[in-house]
Scaffold this active site. Structure first.
Site, PDB file in Angstrom:
ATOM      1  N   CYS A 135      -7.206  -1.351   1.514  1.00 59.01           N
ATOM      2  CA  CYS A 135      -6.117  -1.851   2.347  1.00 59.01           C
ATOM      3  C   CYS A 135      -6.686  -2.113   3.741  1.00 59.01           C
ATOM      4  O   CYS A 135      -7.324  -1.237   4.328  1.00 59.01           O
ATOM      5  CB  CYS A 135      -4.998  -0.814   2.424  1.00 59.01           C
ATOM      6  SG  CYS A 135      -3.719  -1.217   3.623  1.00 59.01           S
TER       7      CYS A 135
ATOM      8  N   CYS B 209       0.361   3.238   3.521  1.00 56.19           N
ATOM      9  CA  CYS B 209       0.847   2.770   4.830  1.00 56.19           C
ATOM     10  C   CYS B 209       1.955   1.729   4.765  1.00 56.19           C
ATOM     11  O   CYS B 209       2.550   1.397   5.792  1.00 56.19           O
ATOM     12  CB  CYS B 209      -0.311   2.225   5.660  1.00 56.19           C
ATOM     13  SG  CYS B 209      -0.926   0.619   5.102  1.00 56.19           S
TER      14      CYS B 209
ATOM     15  N   CYS C 111       0.846  -1.188   0.000  1.00 54.10           N
ATOM     16  CA  CYS C 111       0.000   0.000   0.000  1.00 54.10           C
ATOM     17  C   CYS C 111       0.885   1.242   0.000  1.00 54.10           C
ATOM     18  O   CYS C 111       1.762   1.384   0.843  1.00 54.10           O
ATOM     19  CB  CYS C 111      -0.898  -0.014   1.242  1.00 54.10           C
ATOM     20  SG  CYS C 111      -1.911   1.465   1.425  1.00 54.10           S
TER      21      CYS C 111
ATOM     22  N   CYS D 296      -4.954   0.447   6.551  1.00 55.26           N
ATOM     23  CA  CYS D 296      -5.271   1.889   6.661  1.00 55.26           C
ATOM     24  C   CYS D 296      -6.589   2.269   5.993  1.00 55.26           C
ATOM     25  O   CYS D 296      -6.977   3.441   6.016  1.00 55.26           O
ATOM     26  CB  CYS D 296      -4.132   2.729   6.101  1.00 55.26           C
ATOM     27  SG  CYS D 296      -3.921   2.621   4.301  1.00 55.26           S
TER      28      CYS D 296
ATOM     29  N   CYS E  31      -8.564  -5.541  -9.678  1.00 54.53           N
ATOM     30  CA  CYS E  31      -8.203  -4.464 -10.588  1.00 54.53           C
ATOM     31  C   CYS E  31      -7.771  -3.284  -9.711  1.00 54.53           C
ATOM     32  O   CYS E  31      -8.609  -2.616  -9.108  1.00 54.53           O
ATOM     33  CB  CYS E  31      -9.412  -4.127 -11.448  1.00 54.53           C
ATOM     34  SG  CYS E  31      -9.108  -2.866 -12.673  1.00 54.53           S
TER      35      CYS E  31
END
Length: 141
Positions: free
Chosen positions: A103, A57, A54, A106, A128
């Protein structure tokens, strides 16, 4: 998953902190559930082996060995790195029913997951994901 029942994010920042950390384009996608234009992302055609994390984070989300060519304009994966790496939530915006991918650490927007499109993958799923939501850490070697 319903936003009211999903686990609380482990990384929590104020809107001002996210804005200070992320570029305007990153903020628009990650924190406002935007979408980058197709075929413009950094990782759309990347073949580099490694782990995709991510961008907000740093949580590890996808491995390159789960990435496949979908020709849809965004990086596509058939499974996340771990079952608890992402949250899937029903998204009825834009007058359609989709499944948003966030995610789990976060709660930043990553993209959407689609099922039953006929891709020759082990899961018949296509995560996607916006390139701008990710950061690739290449394998050592």
């Amino acid at each position: 998953m319903d936003p009211a029942t999903e686990p609380a994010p482990k990384v929590v920042k104020s809107d001002a902190e996210w804005r200070a950390q992320l570029s305007p384009a990153e903020y628009q996608v990650l924190r406002q559930a935007g979408t980058e234009r197709p075929f413009t992302g950094e990782y759309t055609d990347t073949k580099t082996q490694g782990v995709y994390s991510c961008r907000a984070c740093g949580a590890e989300l996808f491995r390159s060995d789960a990435k496949f060519e979908s020709h849809c304009g965004w990086p596509s994966f058939f499974t996340p790195l771990a079952g608890d790496a992402v949250i899937e939530r029903v998204d009825t915006s834009l007058g359609m029913r989709r499944v948003e991918v966030l995610c789990a650490t976060c709660h930043s927007h990553l993209g959407h997951v689609f099922e039953g499109e006929g891709y020759p993958t082990p899961t018949d799923l296509r995560y996607c994901i916006n390139s701008i939501s990710l950061r690739l850490e290449p394998d050592a070697g």
